[in-house]
Design a protein around this motif. Structure first.
Motif, mmCIF file in Angstrom:
data_model
loop_
_atom_site.group_PDB
_atom_site.id
_atom_site.type_symbol
_atom_site.label_atom_id
_atom_site.label_comp_id
_atom_site.label_asym_id
_atom_site.label_seq_id
_atom_site.Cartn_x
_atom_site.Cartn_y
_atom_site.Cartn_z
ATOM 1 N N ALA A 107 0.816 -1.226 0.000
ATOM 2 C CA ALA A 107 0.000 0.000 0.000
ATOM 3 C C ALA A 107 0.846 1.271 0.000
ATOM 4 C CB ALA A 107 -0.936 -0.014 1.207
ATOM 5 N N SER A 108 1.919 1.262 0.781
ATOM 6 C CA SER A 108 2.739 2.474 0.889
ATOM 7 C C SER A 108 3.830 2.558 -0.183
ATOM 8 C CB SER A 108 3.380 2.525 2.282
ATOM 9 O OG SER A 108 3.936 1.273 2.605
ATOM 10 N N MET A 109 3.825 1.579 -1.120
ATOM 11 C CA MET A 109 4.829 1.583 -2.196
ATOM 12 C C MET A 109 4.168 1.313 -3.548
ATOM 13 S SD MET A 109 7.867 -0.594 -0.326
ATOM 14 C CE MET A 109 9.143 -0.085 -1.462
ATOM 15 N N PRO A 110 3.452 2.302 -4.092
ATOM 16 C CA PRO A 110 2.731 2.073 -5.351
ATOM 17 C C PRO A 110 3.666 1.542 -6.437
ATOM 18 C CG PRO A 110 2.513 4.379 -4.599
ATOM 19 C CD PRO A 110 3.335 3.674 -3.585
ATOM 20 N N VAL A 169 16.052 3.443 0.027
ATOM 21 C CA VAL A 169 15.103 2.584 0.751
ATOM 22 C C VAL A 169 13.632 2.897 0.483
ATOM 23 C CG1 VAL A 169 16.766 2.138 2.603
ATOM 24 C CG2 VAL A 169 15.088 3.998 2.844
ATOM 25 N N SER A 170 12.801 2.047 1.085
ATOM 26 C CA SER A 170 11.358 2.089 0.844
ATOM 27 C C SER A 170 10.748 3.465 1.110
ATOM 28 C CB SER A 170 10.663 1.032 1.709
ATOM 29 O OG SER A 170 10.947 1.248 3.085
ATOM 30 N N GLY A 171 11.166 4.125 2.192
ATOM 31 C CA GLY A 171 10.588 5.434 2.527
ATOM 32 C C GLY A 171 10.988 6.506 1.526
ATOM 33 N N GLU A 172 12.188 6.383 0.969
ATOM 34 C CA GLU A 172 12.626 7.322 -0.063
ATOM 35 C C GLU A 172 11.759 7.144 -1.308
ATOM 36 O OE1 GLU A 172 17.060 7.595 -0.547
ATOM 37 O OE2 GLU A 172 17.044 5.954 0.878
ATOM 38 N N TYR A 173 11.476 5.867 -1.624
ATOM 39 C CA TYR A 173 10.614 5.557 -2.773
ATOM 40 C C TYR A 173 9.203 6.093 -2.536
ATOM 41 C CZ TYR A 173 8.043 2.573 -6.120
ATOM 42 O OH TYR A 173 7.228 2.110 -7.120
ATOM 43 N N ALA A 174 8.683 5.836 -1.322
ATOM 44 C CA ALA A 174 7.309 6.260 -0.999
ATOM 45 C C ALA A 174 7.156 7.782 -1.095
ATOM 46 C CB ALA A 174 6.931 5.775 0.407
ATOM 47 N N MET A 175 8.161 8.500 -0.623
ATOM 48 C CA MET A 175 8.123 9.976 -0.664
ATOM 49 C C MET A 175 8.005 10.487 -2.089
ATOM 50 S SD MET A 175 10.878 11.949 1.778
ATOM 51 C CE MET A 175 12.267 11.168 1.070
ATOM 52 N N ILE A 176 8.870 9.953 -2.951
ATOM 53 C CA ILE A 176 8.890 10.381 -4.358
ATOM 54 C C ILE A 176 7.556 10.034 -5.028
ATOM 55 C CG2 ILE A 176 9.897 9.758 -6.608
ATOM 56 C CD1 ILE A 176 11.918 11.321 -5.409
ATOM 57 N N LYS A 177 7.068 8.815 -4.790
ATOM 58 C CA LYS A 177 5.827 8.370 -5.440
ATOM 59 C C LYS A 177 4.643 9.211 -4.961
ATOM 60 C CE LYS A 177 7.274 5.310 -8.200
ATOM 61 N NZ LYS A 177 7.097 5.366 -9.651
ATOM 62 N N ALA A 178 4.621 9.542 -3.672
ATOM 63 C CA ALA A 178 3.511 10.337 -3.139
ATOM 64 C C ALA A 178 3.488 11.719 -3.795
ATOM 65 C CB ALA A 178 3.641 10.464 -1.620
#
Ligand code: PBG
Length: 330
Positions: free
Chosen positions: A52-55, A279-288
């Motif tokens: 969910a947090s990593m489209p 990492v995952s949070g860096e990816y999530a930030m960019i995608k959001a």
């Protein structure tokens, strides 16, 4: 006429005046060869569930994992780091599921190496996905035990090597684990299996989406007695130097973007290749931000990867690996 203008012999803008010249003087490049794609695995058949947090990032059952790897290989992406989502009922205090011969993870490694012998399979050595405490070490009275954990990491690394892993990547941050694992591998004839050590792994807020993906968050406390304090830079050199002495083949910094100074520091102090984990949070930030229409996707992602390379990383573990190749963004 501005005074002094005729003495301005250097005009750096001349080297930016056309696309051809800009490319001629470009210092840093990112190519498929630099990228490692982390992949999440779940048990079952024909499974593909989005995190969910990593489209755009999924957990795959082994059959679909093989299809995903095949499509990556066709794009020239040949290196994969595998992470298992383990059913809660299989977890225990000593992560015994991690070295059980028929475990999901070991079956996945064998399946990938059988189908794609030329792929580079990197395996994650750490207890947390298999630990009922959600920690990277054995827990006793709320404490994370170091040396008792090494024994388990050794068993896990050996099981990965026997299953065909090309590179073992210990992500646990226990002291002495690179040397311990190197000895176990060598004693069992796996002198050619490499170690990519998570040397400077910080106690970061940016691992949240990954823990969602694997359901591996700590059940109590945090990871600050083993992962590094984000405020420290020099301590990263202690960790990197030890890992080098203990036999690591790659030194990794994690996360990547908030720690570009650490990547550069380690790069300047070792002859070994440096890896960085975007990492995952860096990816999530960019995608959001992209989903909100706040950033240009291609430009933001290629700038991130270029910056990590510029800081000194030879290899980048990144959830963007496939999309940048699929969309021909590099
Ligand atoms: C755990 C491990 C973590 C990640 C890789 N291995 C999380 C943690 O330390 O809690 C994070 C990767 C990511 O956020 O993409 N051994």
């Amino acid at each position: 006429m501005v005074y002094g203008l005729k003495e301005m012999l250097q005009r750096p803008r001349r080297n930016r005046k056309s696309e051809v010249i800009r490319q001629m003087v470009q210092e840093t490049h990112v190519s498929a060869a630099n990228l490692i794609f982390p992949l999440f695995i779940v048990d079952g058949e024909n499974q593909k569930t989005e995190v969910a947090s990593m489209p755009g990032i999924f957990r795959y059952s082994i059959d679909n994992l093989l299809r995903e790897i095949e499509s990556c290989m066709k794009l020239g992406l040949h290196s994969f780091d595998l992470f298992p989502n383990i059913e809660e009922s299989l977890k225990d205090k000593f992560a015994t599921e991690s070295y059980r011969d028929e475990s999901l993870y070991l079956r996945a490694i064998r399946a990938v190496k059988k189908e794609f012998p030329e792929a580079c399979v990197i395996t994650d050595v750490a207890m947390d996905p298999y630990s009922s405490d959600g920690h990277d070490g054995v827990v006793e009275n709320g404490e994370i035990l170091n040396d008792e954990t090494l024994e388990i990491l050794g068993k896990m690394a050996l099981a990965h090597a026997r299953s065909g892993a090309d590179i073992i990547a210990p992500s646990d941050m226990m002291d002495g684990r690179v040397g311990y694992i190197r000895n176990v591998l060598d004693d069992n004839g796996f002198t050619n299996v490499s170690i990519m050590s998570y040397s400077a792994k910080y106690a970061s807020a940016f691992y949240g989406p990954f823990r969602d993906a694997l359901n591996s968050a700590p059940k109590f406390g945090d990871k600050k007695t083993y992962q590094m304090n984000p405020a420290n830079q020099r301590e990263a050199l202690i960790e990197a130097n030890l890992d080098e002495l203990e036999g690591a083949d790659f030194l990794m910094v994690k996360p990547a973007l908030p720690y570009l100074d650490v990547i550069k520091l380690i790069k300047d102090n070792t002859e070994l290749p440096v890896a960085a984990y975007n990492v995952s949070g860096e990816y999530a930030m960019i995608k959001a931000a992209i989903q909100n229409g706040w950033l240009n996707e291609q430009r933001a992602i290629t700038e991130v990867l270029t910056s990590i390379r510029r800081a000194g990383a030879s290899a980048i573990l990144t959830y963007h690996a496939k999309e940048v190749l699929l969309n021909k963004w590099l």
